[in-house]
Design an enzyme around this catalytic site. Structure first.
Site, PDB file in Angstrom:
ATOM      1  CD  GLU A 220      -3.179  -0.976   2.137  1.00 26.05           C
ATOM      2  OE1 GLU A 220      -2.996  -0.261   3.053  1.00 26.05           O
ATOM      3  OE2 GLU A 220      -4.068  -1.716   1.994  1.00 26.05           O
ATOM      4  CD  GLU A 340      -3.676  -6.125   3.308  1.00 28.35           C
ATOM      5  OE1 GLU A 340      -4.475  -5.281   3.744  1.00 28.35           O
ATOM      6  OE2 GLU A 340      -2.298  -5.776   3.318  1.00 28.35           O
TER       7      GLU A 340
HETATM    8  O1  AHR Z   1      -4.853  -6.066   7.160  1.00 25.81           O
HETATM    9  C1  AHR Z   1      -4.728  -5.055   7.720  1.00 25.81           C
HETATM   10  C2  AHR Z   1      -4.213  -3.746   7.592  1.00 25.81           C
HETATM   11  O2  AHR Z   1      -5.144  -3.412   6.109  1.00 25.81           O
HETATM   12  C3  AHR Z   1      -2.873  -4.062   6.824  1.00 25.81           C
HETATM   13  O3  AHR Z   1      -1.848  -3.856   7.296  1.00 25.81           O
HETATM   14  C4  AHR Z   1      -3.001  -2.999   5.585  1.00 25.81           C
HETATM   15  O4  AHR Z   1      -1.958  -3.365   4.385  1.00 25.81           O
HETATM   16  C5  AHR Z   1      -4.280  -2.538   5.111  1.00 25.81           C
HETATM   17  O5  AHR Z   1      -4.551  -1.118   5.206  1.00 25.81           O
END
Ligand code: AHR
Length: 538
Positions: A220, A340
């Site tokens: 990210e 994610e």
């Molecule tokens: O999964 C939780 C968080 O969400 C992670 O650390 C991040 O990549 C995302 O914003």
């Protein structure tokens, strides 16, 4: 009168948990009495909802990559320490891995496991996490506002993946880390040569390289919340140099570039992806995307449209990839890694930073959204070649622990069903379903579907987005016939807000079977449910 549609003919009364109650025909007298007593439990229907699903086994979307059923462990809250790994627990083995958690993970069919973050990875210096555990330095951890003990590091993660039979995926630090640090991590883990890095690995107890294929180029990096956040140009340039060194160290690795996950406030997330891919088109193998969804407004119908937004983002990203790759050699491909994703909205915000607090509890509607996400991944199997639910244990997770026990959250069940059965080739279905209108979509089909053919085994996944009505589905095979009974697995419960706990498992998988006739299966898909149909074909 809220909840009552139609004014003529006989009415059917049922509770909100419609599929569990036996409907009975009511008189107008009953109708008005009931409405006065409890208008919120009333619904009236004149005709059943009907849908048609036509299946042609030659209409293939693409090969389903088993990595669609991946997961993710981050140094966050009790995901790793107190979840996967608890050195002081009598439930752990001699290496500190919780045995009960391990067994539940094994049954979940986790194909690929991402580590160490997430936001955590952007200030993680891997050398802190090797060597004798008692000598490892505790460090301030700024992503989540804690102290990192470093007792779970590269060896602990990779040995865990080996025990599970899961592909590891390591996300390198492209926030505060250097190119050299990323390169040397690949060397330490993968190199068969005799070098200072591999001698160190051997001193730490591992002779053979692990041969880790999947490496992330940061996490990210477009988010201002990220340590070492960069502009698209700065990230693209930086990541390209890291990618070169990493691939020169091991040409067999596959690299995952950080795509945009910042869809808010008019941010140009498509532009980020375009710029980053322009830099990395010769070196990246995947573009990473993230998405979390929630139901803060408690609107079931709207919540269940989240997967349509996911679908649109996949399509848009595919278009960007195609545009960037148009001048590249045919064999050079970049896929999407949706590394994610989950429902996450309750345990959120600044106040949730810190251990033990960030722990989401899931209900039935969350499990249905998870199933629609999995349908969407399968329906885009040609371009989506990896997906990782975030995260495996405790934080935003299918498995939940305390010191003595575990329980399986609602979202565990659809994920396990998909991972263990939806394999082979994704099929392009023709679905005629009744639909509803939402804020963003004119037509939201009540039935959300996907299908897979693996040899002679056909799997059809169906989520019924209707809160209170079953949908009578005719499932018609165009070119084959059903052989024997159809296995049915249904994830459902009387109440869409039902949760599991240490004490009770309300939302789980119920098994039964149905009978098809030649090429036709008639099946009533219960309200607010996820159903997996599994059949052998001629
Ligand atoms: O999964 C939780 C968080 O969400 C992670 O650390 C991040 O990549 C995302 O914003």
């Amino acid at each position: 009168m809220a909840g009552i549609h139609g004014t003529d003919g006989p009415f059917v009364l049922s509770l909100a948990a419609g599929h569990q109650m036996k409907p009975r025909v009511l008189s107008r007298r009953d109708f008005s009495k009931a409405a006065i007593a409890a208008p919120w439990v009333l619904r009236a229907q004149q005709a059943p909802l009907r849908a048609r699903i036509k299946i042609d086994t030659e209409r293939v979307i693409g090969e389903i990559d088993p990595k669609l059923y991946g997961n993710f462990v981050e140094h966050l809250g009790r995901c790793i320490e107190g979840g996967v790994f608890d050195e002081n627990s009598p439930l752990s083995d001699s290496n500190g891995y919780r045995r009960d958690v391990f067994d539940a993970v094994k049954k979940l069919g986790v194909s690929v496991l991402r580590w160490p973050g997430g936001n955590f990875s952007s200030n993680y210096h891997w050398r802190d996490g090797i060597g004798p555990r008692d000598k490892r330095p505790p460090r301030l951890e700024m992503a989540w506002g804690t102290v990192e003990s470093n007792r779970f590091g590269t060896h602990e993660f990779l040995n865990y993946c080996e025990m599970l039979g899961t592909e590891p995926y390591i996300c390198a630090n492209l926030g505060t880390g250097t190119w050299e640090e990323a390169q040397q991590w690949v060397e330490y883990v993968n190199s068969p040569q005799d070098t200072a890095m591999t001698r160190l690995r051997k001193e730490n107890g591992r002779r053979e390289p692990w041969k880790v294929t999947y490496w992330g180029l940061g996490n990210e990096m477009d988010g201002p919340w990220q340590m070492g956040h960069k502009s698209a140009e700065d990230y693209g340039k930086f990541a390209l140099e890291a990618a070169k060194l990493m691939k020169w160290t091991d040409p067999n690795i596959k690299l995952i570039a950080a795509g945009s996950s910042n869809y808010n406030n008019g941010i140009d997330w498509i532009g980020w992806n375009r710029t980053v891919l322009d830099f990395l088109k010769t070196h990246a193998d995947y573009l990473s995307m993230h998405m979390y969804v929630g139901n803060a407004a408690s609107d079931f119908g709207e919540f269940l449209t989240s997967s349509l937004t996911l679908r649109d983002r996949i399509k848009t990203t595919e278009g960007v990839i195609n545009a960037v790759m148009s001048g590249q050699p045919r064999g050079r491909k970049i896929y999407i890694a949706w590394d994610e994703w989950n429902v996450w909205y309750r345990a959120r915000g600044e106040s949730q930073r810190g251990r033990r607090i960030l722990e989401e509890r899931y209900n039935l509607e969350d499990a249905l959204v998870v199933a629609t996400f999995l349908n969407t991944f399968v329906n885009n199997a040609h371009i989506l070649k990896m997906a990782n639910m975030a995260q495996l244990v405790n934080v935003i997770a299918p498995i939940f622990t305390d010191e003595k026990r575990i329980f399986l959250q609602t979202i565990y069940y659809p994920l396990a069903l998909f991972a263990n059965s939806t394999k082979g080739q994704a099929l392009d279905l023709l679905v005629k379903s009744p639909s509803y209108k939402s804020k963003d979509f004119d037509e939201v089909p009540h039935l959300d579907t996907s299908a897979a053919l693996d040899g002679k085994t056909l799997v059809v996944n169906i989520v019924n987005r209707h809160r209170s009505q079953a949908v009578e589905a005719e499932i018609q095979l165009e070119d084959r016939e059903f052989v024997g009974p159809v296995e049915i697995a249904e994830v459902n419960a009387p109440d869409i807000k039902a949760e599991n706990s240490f004490e009770s498992t309300i939302v789980k998988t119920a098994q039964r079977s149905a009978k098809a006739e030649k090429s036709l299966l008639r099946y009533s898909v219960p309200a607010h449910s996820y159903t997996m149909l599994k059949a052998t074909l001629s």
